[in-house]
Write a protein that holds these residues in place. Structure first.
Motif, short mmCIF file in Angstrom:
data_model
loop_
_atom_site.label_atom_id
_atom_site.label_comp_id
_atom_site.label_asym_id
_atom_site.label_seq_id
_atom_site.Cartn_x
_atom_site.Cartn_y
_atom_site.Cartn_z
N SER A 32 0.92 -0.96 -0.07
CA SER A 32 0.07 0.19 -0.04
C SER A 32 0.75 1.32 0.01
N SER A 33 1.88 1.25 0.63
CA SER A 33 2.78 2.41 0.77
C SER A 33 3.44 2.84 -0.57
N GLU A 36 1.36 5.17 -2.50
CA GLU A 36 0.62 6.57 -1.59
C GLU A 36 0.36 7.54 -2.42
N TYR A 39 -3.38 8.27 -4.46
CA TYR A 39 -4.52 8.26 -3.81
C TYR A 39 -5.30 9.24 -4.54
N GLN A 93 -7.50 9.20 4.68
CA GLN A 93 -6.70 8.30 5.53
C GLN A 93 -6.48 7.03 4.87
N ARG A 94 -5.60 6.60 4.93
CA ARG A 94 -4.83 5.36 4.10
C ARG A 94 -5.76 4.18 4.32
N SER A 95 -6.60 4.14 5.31
CA SER A 95 -7.50 2.95 5.43
C SER A 95 -8.90 3.33 6.10
N GLN A 148 -7.62 -4.90 0.19
CA GLN A 148 -7.16 -3.80 -0.81
C GLN A 148 -7.68 -3.96 -2.30
N GLU A 154 -5.49 2.65 -2.21
CA GLU A 154 -5.72 3.43 -1.06
C GLU A 154 -6.95 4.24 -1.13
N PRO A 155 -7.81 4.18 -0.27
CA PRO A 155 -7.83 3.81 1.17
C PRO A 155 -8.01 2.21 0.92
N ASP A 180 -1.74 3.49 11.27
CA ASP A 180 -2.99 4.05 10.61
C ASP A 180 -4.15 3.12 11.11
#
Length: 438
Positions: A32-33, A36, A39, A93-95, A148, A154-155, A180
């Motif tokens: 996921s990173s 980033e 998004y 937010q990432r999630s 995911q 993301e998110p 997170d």
């Protein structure tokens, strides 16, 4: 020996499961990173919509518990407009946190294989169910699920699995460092809640019916377990009392704890287990069968004048009223042959204390506790109650360093390690400071 081998096997199995889960979450986090920067604000809307499309109309409905979204919802009126994105597109937010109700004792079948077929990355956290009687098989349950979207990295979705436990909805702790994450840094429990369907940003989804109440519960939702290994050690050293008299007292005490909880919860007064009742929870995960009563602690700032009328309405009679709200206040209620003592605690800059009164001599006593506490939720005898944290210093303040030893002779004004005399009530105040009812 067989029990010991079985326990060691279960511990090893649990460790392997946690390691496997950790590796999967690590892969999920790294993956996921890497995306980033990709998004897009509208992706939250699309991810939630995809979740509901794939999940379908199962017996366990999905619901959104993400605090950012719930807070936005509480500020906006529901809207069916397709062109606006006033709520879901605001989250960065990432999630996104969602919830589902699982079934204990049976591993709930979630449709993760369908998500994987649709290209989702899915990680299912599996743990042993905590409330299993000795000698019974230990079922495994899903606790936290991470999903995911194949297009919108993301998110991601953090799906928290709630279980009916201790008169509430409980979720487990994630036993590894994660970032997170809004639910899972500790275990938690909420009062049972109903769901409602909302229509916002052209998307329909479920949320808790009373959003404000759900959000207000979050700060005080931390849940801790009594130490079952410590309890086993205690009962190995001191044989468990299974006499009819002991079982009768424990049954009546549990009923009184349950009733006291119902009364205080109904009028919004927070309480925690204290004194001998707390020692029983901490040391042996049970009620001490030779105790004389049930003990609650309450902050004096939470005192309400309708406490006594509420208990009387519930069928309990007032036995003692000692002190006054500004000094050493204490209430006692009688239920059959078991007494409930409510000790009120006063906060100072570096400690807290509660008072006691000797009705025969009018001498006041003070019990000092350092450090001050937070109160957290726990499952005690299938009841959702609060306990003070950190617990061990609280226990040691009352019972000293030898709290693990079984002591059946106890003087409330001489035995505690933290007690000291605190003056005498003036003669002109005795009628109001010492009230005893038959």
């Amino acid at each position: 020996m067989r029990k010991m081998r079985r326990w060691k096997y279960l511990k090893r199995l649990g460790v392997v499961s946690l390691i496997f889960m950790f590796i999967q979450i690590l892969i999920w986090t790294i993956f996921s990173s890497e995306h980033e920067n990709e998004y897009k604000s509208y992706s939250a809307k699309e991810v939630i919509r995809s979740m509901y499309q794939i999940w379908g109309n199962g017996s366990s409905p999905l619901f959104v518990i993400d605090t950012d979204i719930l807070q936005e919802l509480s500020l906006h009126k529901s809207s069916k407009q397709q062109q606006t994105c006033s709520v879901l597109c605001q989250t960065k937010q990432r999630s996104i946190t969602m919830g589902v109700i699982g079934t204990s004792w049976i591993k709930t079948k979630f449709p993760l294989h369908i998500f994987r077929q649709q290209g989702f990355l899915a990680v299912d956290g599996i743990e042993n169910w905590p409330d299993v009687p000795d000698g019974q098989p230990v079922p495994q349950v899903s606790t936290h699920i991470f999903l995911q979207h194949p297009k919108y990295q993301e998110p991601s979705i953090h799906l928290v699995v709630f279980y009916d436990r201790a008169d509430g909805l409980w979720f487990s702790q994630i036993h590894m460092p994660v970032t997170d994450i809004k639910f899972g840094s500790t275990a938690g429990i909420f009062n049972r809640f109903k769901l409602q369907t909302v229509h916002v940003d052209g998307t329909s989804f479920k949320v808790p019916e009373k959003i404000h109440e759900f959000l207000d519960e979050i700060p005080d939702s931390t849940f801790i377990e009594c130490d079952k290994e410590r309890a086993k050690e205690f009962f190995y050293k001191y044989k468990k009392d299974t006499s009819e008299q002991a079982l009768k007292f424990k049954r009546k005490s549990r009923q009184l704890i349950s009733l006291g909880k119902q009364v205080l919860d109904s009028i919004g007064v927070r309480f925690w287990l204290s004194s001998g009742t707390l020692l029983g929870w901490y040391r042996q995960c049970d009620i001490i069968p030779y105790a004389q009563d049930v003990d609650f602690g309450v902050w004096i700032k939470d005192h309400k004048s309708d406490i006594v009328p509420a208990f009387e309405k519930a069928g309990l009679s007032v036995k003692n009223v000692y002190g006054k709200v500004s000094d050493s206040f204490e209430l006692s209620f009688q239920s059959g042959d078991v007494k409930l003592d409510i000790f009120f605690f006063y906060e100072e800059s570096d400690h807290m204390w509660n008072g006691g009164t000797d009705a025969a001599t009018a001498i006041k006593y003070k019990y000092i506790f350092i450090p001050k506490i937070q109160i957290m939720l726990d499952n005690f005898l299938d009841l959702q109650v609060r306990v003070p944290c950190p617990t061990k210093p609280y226990i040691e303040a009352n019972y000293g360093k030898k709290w693990f030893e079984q002591v059946k002779t106890w003087s409330w004004k001489e035995s505690p390690a933290n007690v000291k005399q605190n003056g005498v009530w003036p003669k002109e105040e005795l009628d109001t400071m010492i009230q005893i009812y038959e």
